[in-house]
Motif scaffolding. Structure first.
Motif, short mmCIF file in Angstrom:
data_model
loop_
_atom_site.label_atom_id
_atom_site.label_comp_id
_atom_site.label_asym_id
_atom_site.label_seq_id
_atom_site.Cartn_x
_atom_site.Cartn_y
_atom_site.Cartn_z
N LYS A 1 82.51 6.02 26.80
CA LYS A 1 82.38 4.66 27.31
C LYS A 1 81.26 4.53 28.34
N SER A 2 80.75 5.65 28.78
CA SER A 2 79.65 5.68 29.73
C SER A 2 78.42 6.18 29.00
N LEU A 3 77.27 6.13 29.67
CA LEU A 3 76.07 6.75 29.13
C LEU A 3 75.78 8.09 29.79
N ASP A 4 76.63 8.50 30.71
CA ASP A 4 76.38 9.73 31.46
C ASP A 4 76.39 10.97 30.59
N PHE A 5 77.00 10.90 29.41
CA PHE A 5 77.11 12.11 28.60
C PHE A 5 75.76 12.59 28.07
N VAL A 6 74.70 11.77 28.20
CA VAL A 6 73.39 12.18 27.68
C VAL A 6 72.70 13.19 28.59
N ALA A 7 73.23 13.46 29.77
CA ALA A 7 72.56 14.39 30.68
C ALA A 7 73.46 14.71 31.86
N ASP A 8 73.18 15.84 32.51
CA ASP A 8 73.77 16.10 33.81
C ASP A 8 73.20 15.12 34.82
N ALA A 9 73.96 14.84 35.84
CA ALA A 9 73.47 14.05 36.98
C ALA A 9 73.23 14.99 38.15
N GLN A 10 72.20 14.72 38.91
CA GLN A 10 71.80 15.59 40.01
C GLN A 10 72.14 14.95 41.35
N ARG A 11 72.65 15.77 42.26
CA ARG A 11 72.97 15.27 43.61
C ARG A 11 71.69 14.95 44.37
N PHE A 12 71.72 13.82 45.07
CA PHE A 12 70.64 13.46 45.96
C PHE A 12 71.18 13.42 47.38
N ASN A 13 70.76 14.38 48.16
CA ASN A 13 71.21 14.45 49.55
C ASN A 13 70.42 13.48 50.41
N ASN A 14 71.09 12.89 51.38
CA ASN A 14 70.39 12.00 52.31
C ASN A 14 69.29 12.75 53.04
N LYS A 15 68.20 12.05 53.25
CA LYS A 15 67.08 12.62 53.98
C LYS A 15 67.26 12.32 55.47
N PRO A 16 66.49 12.96 56.32
CA PRO A 16 66.61 12.66 57.77
C PRO A 16 66.49 11.17 58.01
N PRO A 17 67.31 10.62 58.91
CA PRO A 17 67.31 9.16 59.13
C PRO A 17 66.00 8.68 59.73
N PHE A 18 65.70 7.42 59.46
CA PHE A 18 64.52 6.80 60.05
C PHE A 18 64.77 6.54 61.54
N ASP A 19 63.71 6.63 62.30
CA ASP A 19 63.83 6.46 63.75
C ASP A 19 64.14 5.02 64.14
N ASP A 20 63.80 4.07 63.27
CA ASP A 20 63.94 2.66 63.66
C ASP A 20 65.04 1.94 62.88
N VAL A 21 65.97 2.68 62.25
CA VAL A 21 67.10 2.06 61.55
C VAL A 21 68.38 2.42 62.31
N PRO A 22 69.07 1.43 62.87
CA PRO A 22 70.29 1.72 63.65
C PRO A 22 71.33 2.47 62.83
N GLN A 23 71.95 3.46 63.46
CA GLN A 23 72.90 4.32 62.75
C GLN A 23 74.07 3.52 62.20
N LYS A 24 74.54 2.53 62.94
CA LYS A 24 75.70 1.75 62.50
C LYS A 24 75.30 0.35 62.02
N GLY A 25 74.04 0.19 61.67
CA GLY A 25 73.59 -1.11 61.21
C GLY A 25 74.08 -1.43 59.80
N ASN A 26 74.14 -2.73 59.50
CA ASN A 26 74.64 -3.17 58.19
C ASN A 26 73.75 -2.76 57.02
N TYR A 27 72.49 -2.42 57.32
CA TYR A 27 71.55 -2.09 56.24
C TYR A 27 71.39 -0.57 56.06
N ARG A 28 72.00 0.18 56.95
CA ARG A 28 71.74 1.62 57.00
C ARG A 28 72.05 2.32 55.66
N SER A 29 73.20 2.05 55.05
CA SER A 29 73.58 2.76 53.82
C SER A 29 72.64 2.42 52.67
#
Length: 677
Positions: free
Chosen positions: A487-515
């Motif tokens: 029922k999904s299309l995921d079976f056509v390939a493995d999915a790879q983990r993407f780890n978060n990169k170091p945070p930007f200096d000008d994006v508030p940690q608890k801001g609504n746009y952070r995620s």
């Protein structure tokens, strides 16, 4: 979901690691050693489909029912058992308008079933010693160089088992009616001199359905034999197998006998050829009559009549499971695959699906039972998957389940290693997020939300019994997962983990746009404006947003679909100028233009939120704004009021932080209809 999904069609997709990837070590490849998976260690022998009358009494109503259900006009069907063709017939029409019936001699484009022929050609040259499965393939590319960022050489074995690790596995997917004339297509050497992929994941570590790898495998055969690939196939495979109506070219006689392709609406569509000449990954035209001979050779360990087409050792390697999700779940062989393995009912089954616009095929081999099935039909539906499951249940029924699956508890501390954002290694548009809730692992994607139960560490099961297998990289870290749900299309390939990169200096940690910003940054869709500064309050130009949108859209790895997206992104927007600052209404219209091409989870009309704009938008933008808002695709500073009204600020300039939210919600893992706020 249009062309790219339709091309996936069936298995078509046509399909289909990790540290446990191979049942053969690289050192023992030439010896052809392999081991069965646990799921097929004790195969139950049956008489199989050996009675013409019985097969037809079962298959005739089955095809009648399924062709009606899937709006299929015509289909061929052939059954081979114990070296003989038991049934070979057609159903319905090759051309509905002219009332031309499908017969065993009707020509279809068999699409990616071609990959098994290409693998066979490689194994012929392995038998002759001109190619080696465990050598760096660079020596077989006629002087062309393939960039490799991993430090691990790429081999033919990796390419033929769908584990090459290249960045754009569908680089060769260029199709169109203009390529019916072979003179309009591009020779392989010319194509790869301009469009060589890059190896970005260690070869042998990740399963990804791979068109470009098989094209390059055919290119290796061409270089090793100093013979154009199509001529090699004609001389060494088609003629020895007496396949008189099989070719890699649209010859006049084959075009005359070819089934008319039909689109999703049931209307005829133009036949499409491939932009890559010879097309080792999917260019063969053939008939059920000819494929029956190919299947007999496959079941007779490489022999056909008095000729040895390939050695038994090589054929055994093509049938042996080589890549696994889990030790009980095989994924691929050399050339073949094993998606939806639960349909195999404990038998050792290898299959290969194929898809071109308006044509689908599926080849099913059950080697230990000396049985094979094949079908081709003239639309893009998934009918073949249903028929595959039904055939196996009828002729090779599963043993009674001796007990329910038992599950292990998952503690929050242990769950941490599975959590995070993953992206499919074939379809960048498929993104999945794993979280931990109430003692369970939760998987969320554009196809919905699933609660997973743990069978054992690394292997989980969803509510419908489909498996989610996590895989480790060479460093022993969980870096991939594979989901085998049809029922999904995921079976056509493995999915790879993407780890978060170091945070930007000008994006508030608890801001609504952070995620949103962090997710797009992790996926390399939207990064720093300068240094380590995201500049969330900066505005974007129309050109900058269009480029970022195409990355978020995620189909840029498919040449046909990337071209379509670039053509449609500006539809209905007056006065497009790359240098002009973009307004919110222009951005909304661009997003909606692309969502209409590929919407993984289109909102149902009866569930749509009725949205009323409280501020003025241009007429051409109103529907797009309403469509996005009804699905909850809004930046955090914009919400729908209780009465369904909304202040969208359509003519304000779009800020970078607002763009991050709209793109993440429209094309990210959480692109699901949100409740009215």
């Amino acid at each position: 979901m249009k062309k790219a999904i339709n091309k996936l069609g069936i298995v078509a997709i046509l399909l289909t690691s990790s540290t446990m990837i191979s049942a053969c070590s690289q050192q023992s490849l030439e010896a052809g050693k392999s081991k069965p998976s646990e799921s097929t260690a004790n195969i139950q022998m049956t008489k199989g489909p050996n009675n013409k009358k019985e097969i037809e009494s079962f298959a005739d109503p089955l095809f009648e029912e399924k062709m009606k259900e899937f709006n299929v006009n015509g289909s061929s069907f052939v059954v081979v058992h114990d070296g003989k063709v038991v049934v070979n017939k057609g159903y319905g029409y090759a051309d509905k308008e002219k009332k031309i019936p499908v017969t065993k001699d009707t020509v279809f484009q068999i699409g990616s079933v071609t990959k098994t022929f290409t693998a066979l050609a490689v194994m012929q040259q392995v038998d002759k010693g001109k190619l080696k499965l465990d050598q760096d393939v660079q020596k077989y590319f006629g002087g062309l160089q393939m960039p490799n960022q991993t430090g691990k050489p790429l081999t033919l074995f990796d390419m033929l088992t769908y584990t090459s690790g290249v960045d754009f596995p569908d680089l060769t997917n260029i199709t169109g009616p203009e390529y019916i004339n072979n003179n309009n297509s591009i020779p392989m050497k010319e194509f790869f001199s301009k469009h060589m992929p890059t190896v970005v994941r260690p070869p042998g570590e990740v399963y990804t359905y791979d068109n470009v790898g098989f094209a390059l495998a055919g290119f290796a055969v061409e270089n090793a034999t100093n013979t154009p690939f199509s001529k090699y196939m004609e001389k060494n495979i088609f003629k020895p197998l007496d396949m008189k109506s099989t070719s890699m070219s649209f010859t006049p006689d084959l075009l005359e006998k070819m089934a008319t392709p039909y689109g999703p609406t049931g209307d005829p569509i133009p036949a499409s050829g491939s932009g890559l000449r010879d097309t080792p990954q999917g260019g063969i035209l053939s008939t059920a009559e000819d494929i029956s001979k190919y299947m007999i050779m496959q079941l007779q360990k490489g022999k056909f009549k008095d000729k040895e087409i390939v050695s038994k050792k090589s054929l055994d390697m093509m049938h042996a499971y080589q890549v696994f999700d889990d030790k009980t779940i095989p994924v691929a062989t050399i050339g073949f695959e094993t998606p939806f393995n639960e349909f195999a009912n404990g038998q050792h089954v290898v299959i290969k699906g194929g898809s071109m616009p308006g044509h689908q095929s599926l080849l099913i081999l059950v080697p230990e039972q000396k049985t094979a099935f094949f079908m081709s039909y003239n639309n893009d539906s998934k009918m073949s998957i249903d028929i595959y499951e039904t055939l196996m249940d009828h002729y090779f029924p599963a043993k009674k389940n001796e007990g329910k699956t038992s599950y292990l508890p998952l503690e929050e501390k242990e769950a941490h290693k599975y959590l995070g954002l993953f992206q499919n290694t074939r379809f960048a548009a498929l993104r999945t997020h794993f979280t931990y809730e109430n003692g369970n692992l939760v998987m969320e994607s554009g196809f919905g939300k699933q609660v997973l139960k743990m069978i054992h560490p690394l292997l989980f099961e969803d509510s419908e019994g489909s498996k989610v297998a996590f895989k480790k990289n060479s460093a022993g870290e969980i870096a991939y997962f594979h989901y085998n749900s049809p029922k999904s299309l995921d079976f056509v390939a493995d999915a790879q983990r993407f780890n978060n990169k170091p945070p930007f200096d000008d994006v508030p940690q608890k801001g609504n746009y952070r995620s949103h910003i962090d997710n797009l940054h992790a996926l390399n869709i939207m990064g720093a404006k300068t240094g380590n500064l995201f500049k969330p309050m900066d505005i974007m130009t129309q050109g900058e947003f269009a480029d970022t949108l195409l990355l978020a859209y995620g189909w840029n790895g498919f040449p046909d679909d990337s071209k379509e997206a670039r053509e449609k992104v500006m539809k209905g927007i007056p006065g497009y100028d790359r240098a002009t600052p973009i307004t919110r209404q222009v951005a909304a219209t661009m997003i909606q233009n692309l969502k209409q091409i590929h919407d993984m989870k289109p909102i149902q009309p009866d569930k749509a939120i009725k949205v009323k704009l409280l501020d003025a938008a241009d007429d051409w933008a109103i529907q797009s704004i309403q469509a996005l808002a009804s699905q909850g695709i809004l930046d955090p500073d914009t919400s729908i009021n209780a009465d369904g009204s909304i202040t969208f600020r359509p003519k304000d300039l779009l800020l970078r932080q607002e763009a991050s939210a709209l793109l993440a919600l429209a094309f990210g893992y959480h692109a699901l209809p949100n409740k009215q706020q």
